[in-house]
Write an enzyme that holds these catalytic residues in place. Structure first.
Site, mmCIF file in Angstrom:
data_model
loop_
_atom_site.group_PDB
_atom_site.id
_atom_site.type_symbol
_atom_site.label_atom_id
_atom_site.label_comp_id
_atom_site.label_asym_id
_atom_site.label_seq_id
_atom_site.Cartn_x
_atom_site.Cartn_y
_atom_site.Cartn_z
ATOM 1 N N ASP A 131 28.308 60.876 -45.224
ATOM 2 C CA ASP A 131 29.110 61.087 -46.724
ATOM 3 C C ASP A 131 30.721 61.475 -45.722
ATOM 4 O O ASP A 131 30.340 61.820 -44.633
ATOM 5 C CB ASP A 131 28.811 62.192 -47.643
ATOM 6 C CG ASP A 131 29.468 62.171 -48.981
ATOM 7 O OD1 ASP A 131 29.985 61.167 -49.573
ATOM 8 O OD2 ASP A 131 28.980 62.997 -49.536
ATOM 9 N N GLU A 176 35.659 59.864 -45.054
ATOM 10 C CA GLU A 176 36.974 59.306 -45.142
ATOM 11 C C GLU A 176 38.121 58.433 -44.030
ATOM 12 O O GLU A 176 38.603 58.537 -43.347
ATOM 13 C CB GLU A 176 37.808 59.321 -46.824
ATOM 14 C CG GLU A 176 37.079 58.892 -47.646
ATOM 15 C CD GLU A 176 35.989 59.688 -47.988
ATOM 16 O OE1 GLU A 176 35.462 59.223 -48.505
ATOM 17 O OE2 GLU A 176 35.647 60.379 -47.201
ATOM 18 N N ASP A 226 32.065 59.105 -56.036
ATOM 19 C CA ASP A 226 31.821 60.004 -57.331
ATOM 20 C C ASP A 226 32.471 59.475 -58.288
ATOM 21 O O ASP A 226 33.652 59.430 -58.431
ATOM 22 C CB ASP A 226 31.823 61.198 -56.790
ATOM 23 C CG ASP A 226 31.427 62.180 -55.278
ATOM 24 O OD1 ASP A 226 30.564 61.531 -55.268
ATOM 25 O OD2 ASP A 226 32.107 62.939 -54.453
#
Length: 853
Positions: free
Chosen positions: A454, A457, A533
């Site tokens: 998670d 990025e 999300d």
């Protein structure tokens, strides 16, 4: 609307005052770092620093690439040189060409390593080409593709041998700072699809797209960019009444980019990169052929274990062993099949990555063993940020081994994430990837079966601005050096690579399960993904389809949404419609945010529980079919979720459909995505098609009005298909496998399929024996003539499945069969359903089946 207030408050509470303060100051720290250091890594003096902070951004000084002065033929194509640099045009296959501009930019390094391409040029066979010299141009041609080169300004055109123009350059240019631009002409009616994960309709033309991986902290329609940006798109040049010419272009450049696909100037596609090399590939062919070529170039998904195709249950968070045990008991009580339970950040000790809280999970290994008795597994979240804490062994070891990203002066840079200020591993360094894999060992030995990457990025917590690392952060790039401008978009991919390699070292007999939120071209070699999300809204439900379609056409074929939506609170109707749709997508996981009610199949009572249970059970019945579609993705690059135009490219109207999709070769899904709706319309590809619930036939190429009350969704099966099905169990490995169920949807005599083949792929569902012959591929071919229906079953491979008998259901018969023969032996009809025009037969595994009508 952004994230609901409850989610924001819960997040703030979890972070604490110190981390919130750091997040508030972080944009200033980041801006100061970027102003302190020049792009080449040199410190600025005070005057330069002041200018860097206050100087307004100027329009770029684009300088076109011009005047070819020298040409050279090589074994694959041409190299052309000018004072501005050189251009190479190389054929890797008759339908695939690679183009690279190496432009001279003083003081700027424009050559960057590629992490996307897994099959370099020297591993492709040679391609016969013909070069034709014209007065001011050259043509180089294979039997599938023609490339024309204007010798005055180095512009290219690509066309088919029949003369259809696919791409025509307007210009190629660069700036003194190293930015590059490639502009091409767009034909009237040309449509563009792909670019990874986008919160947009699936035709990307008419929009400006930024390609810079970003955590939007919850997203809605039109938000740009998102987590997973891929500079790949498919173009369709549609000529009414004929199949379109389709091509795929992939820009092998991971720098920050903006693709203006006809938004500013409708007839121009402008591709701008902040740095790097202009290196791109163009392939021509049908949609399946394009995906095969693209994934041949950038790699394909490895086979996932069968259990990854089961239902997964998650939330932020199942935060202690007792809660996980209750969830497992509830799954059993309510007869919900489930293969995996996901543990979000509350498993971590003080949010420290690669740990677990010993008080809340005192016997993680025992819990994992207990769940495995019911065929269920644990998946744990793993974040890249490593808390700045010398008492934390991962941080100490990372400092000692110099595994963290640094500023140009060599100092480790820290940014706020969940545990507070964190250092970030530099996954472009081989030693760091190996070190990271070793850090996974405690989790894996405690029974964690898969890892969920998670905030990779990479994301940082920032009160405003770009929530990531400064662009001046240094990366190794396999010891060649570079900064975060080139390293940002590939960060998630390389974290997934390091995670996968660590899993395989520790568990060499098991297929590695890695789920990654972010990535770039080539991520599919290492990980699956999900759409991040999302919101608990009807708009987000509808948006999922074009998002998953776009990812599939970009090589990321194993993905899916957070069922029910992550942010917000769905009602029973919305949750049920999510489950119905996602049951036909690769990654099937319910998930929700902290501070929201439980989002589980039984959370909404009846009638929702019974409907949701039936669709999850249907998912398990279809596992043989879904696993076969998954194998097609891994073997050929075909996504499991496909656009309707895949089945009927000549129908121009299907290229606009992004509220329905194909699942594998046979199923068409038209979900309900509007609150309170009990019907919808859908345009079907050329048929005939069976309506799944009633066996009603429709011919396709016309709008069909569906009655879809809450207990159903629009579901069709292509006539002539053979659907392999299995039994329901508590999990994928707890199913009874005494017999195989084959469901045949008979073609109409006047519309018997021409070469339609249904495939069934089988192996052990885990491990790597399939690489050494431990698999079996079955192909079913159906034929029908007046008075007779035939099925040919051809099998290849040494794998022996556990079943010995076949239950064959045949739909679409106008009357009861007179006789049934399997390999020449006659068999009785088990039962007849006159209403659905179906018969059920019990037969052994056969090679040829004949049904006399």
């Amino acid at each position: 609307m952004r994230q609901p207030t409850v989610t924001i408050l819960q997040t703030a509470k979890a972070l604490g005052a110190k981390t919130l303060a750091s997040a508030a100051l972080y944009p200033l720290r980041k801006a100061l770092a970027e102003a302190t250091w020049s792009p080449d890594g040199c410190p600025r003096n005070r005057l330069e620093l002041a200018r860097a902070i206050v100087q307004p951004r100027r329009q770029p000084d684009w300088r076109p690439f011009r005047d070819i002065q020298e040409t050279e033929r090589d074994s694959r194509g041409l190299v052309l040189r000018s004072d501005d640099g050189q251009v190479s045009v190389q054929f890797l296959a008759p339908d695939l060409v690679a183009v690279e501009y190496r432009m001279n930019v003083a003081g700027v390094a424009t050559s960057t390593p590629t992490y996307a391409v897994s099959r370099p040029a020297d591993q492709w066979p040679s391609v016969p080409t013909v070069v034709t010299e014209l007065e001011h141009a050259l043509l180089i041609q294979s039997d599938r593709l023609v490339v024309g080169i204007d010798l005055q300004d180095a512009r290219l055109l690509l066309a088919t041998p029949s003369g259809t123009l696919l791409r025509v350059d307007i210009d190629v240019a660069r700036t003194t700072g190293g930015a590059i631009r490639h502009r091409t002409a767009l034909a009237p009616g040309e449509k563009l699809y792909g670019l990874g994960e986008r919160a947009l309709p699936w035709n990307r033309r008419g929009h400006v797209h930024r390609l810079w991986n970003r955590d939007p902290a919850g997203y809605q329609a039109d938000d740009d960019p998102l987590y997973l940006n891929i500079p790949t798109y498919l173009g369709a040049l549609y000529d009414d009444g004929a199949s379109p010419e389709t091509y795929l272009v992939f820009y092998d450049n991971a720098h920050d980019a903006v693709f203006d696909l006809g938004a500013t100037t409708p007839a121009i596609a402008e591709h701008r990169f902040a740095g790097g090399t202009l290196r791109y590939y163009v392939a021509v062919g049908s949609i399946p052929a394009l995906l095969e070529r693209y994934t041949e170039l950038t790699g394909r998904h490895p086979l996932q274990p069968l259990w990854m195709l089961g239902y997964h249950q998650s939330r932020w968070s199942y935060d202690n062993e007792a809660r996980v045990r209750k969830l497992a008991q509830d799954l059993s009580t309510h007869q919900i099949p489930c293969d995996a339970i996901h543990l979000d950040i509350d498993i971590l000790e003080g949010f420290r990555s690669l740990t677990w809280d010993q008080e809340r999970f005192p016997d993680l290994a025992g819990l994992a063993t207990e769940l495995r008795q019911d065929g269920r597994r644990l998946i744990s979240i793993v974040d890249p940020g490593i808390k700045r804490d010398l008492g934390y062994s991962v941080y100490r070891d990372g400092l000692r081994g110099q595994h963290f990203c640094t500023l140009p002066n060599g100092r480790v840079f820290h940014a706020p994430v969940w545990p507070g200020d964190c250092a970030f591993p530099d996954f472009t360094a081989p030693d760091t990837r190996a070190w990271w894999g070793d850090q996974l060992r405690p989790l894996l030995r405690a029974g964690i079966a898969g890892l969920w990457n998670d905030v990779n990025e990479p994301a940082a917590f920032a009160a405003f601005g770009d929530p990531t690392l400064p662009r001046v952060i240094r990366h190794s790039f396999e010891n060649t050096g570079g900064d975060h401008r080139a390293g940002h978009n590939i960060y998630g991919t390389l974290m997934a690579r390091a995670t996968r390699e660590g899993l395989l070292r520790e568990q060499p007999e098991s297929r590695a399960v890695v789920i990654s939120r972010a990535g770039s071209a080539g991520l599919q070699r290492y990980a699956t993904s999900w759409t991040g999300d999302n919101e608990s809204s009807w708009e987000s439900l509808a948006l999922t389809i074009p998002m998953v379609l776009g990812l599939g056409l970009s090589g990321i074929g194993f993905t899916g949404p957070d069922v029910g939506g992550f942010s917000g609170v769905p009602d029973g109707e919305l949750f049920t419609r999510w489950v119905q749709m996602a049951a036909f997508m690769p990654f099937f996981r319910a998930h929700t945010a902290k501070g929201t009610p439980d989002q589980e199949p039984w959370s909404y009572g009846e009638p929702y529980l019974s409907i949701v249970r039936r669709f999850i059970q249907l998912r398990y019945e279809l596992l043989p079919y879904l696993y076969s579609a998954h194998w097609q993705m891994c073997a050929r690059g075909w996504p499991m979720v496909r656009p309707l135009a895949w089945a009927d490219p000549a129908d121009g109207l299907l290229w606009d459909v992004d509220d329905a999709f194909l699942c594998g070769d046979a199923f068409l899904i038209a979900p309900v995505v509007e609150k309170g709706a009990v019907s919808r319309s859908v345009r079907l590809p050329q048929g005939p098609w069976y309506e799944f619930w009633t066996n009603a036939l429709t011919t396709g190429r016309e709008p069909v009005r569906l009655f879809s009350p809450l207990e159903t969704l629009g579901l069709f099966v292509r006539a002539g298909s053979v659907i392999p099905m299995g039994e329901i169990g508590a999990s994928s490995e707890k199913r009874v496998e005494k017999f195989l169920r084959l469901v045949l949807y008979a073609p109409l005599p006047a519309n018997a399929p021409d070469g339609l083949v249904s495939e069934l792929y089988e192996d052990a569902g885990e491990g790597f024996a399939y690489r050494d012959g431990g698999s079996r591929l079955s192909r079913f071919t159906v034929s029908q003539e007046e008075g007779r229906l035939g099925v040919s079953w051809h099998r290849e491979g040494a794998y022996v499945p556990p079943y010995e008998h076949v239950e064959l259901t045949v739909h679409g018969l106008a009357r009861a069969p007179r006789a049934v023969y399997a390999d020449g032996d006659r068999y009785a009809i088990a039962r007849i359903d006159a209403v659905r025009h179906s018969v059920v037969l019990g037969v052994p595994v056969f090679s040829d089946l004949r049904i006399d009508l």
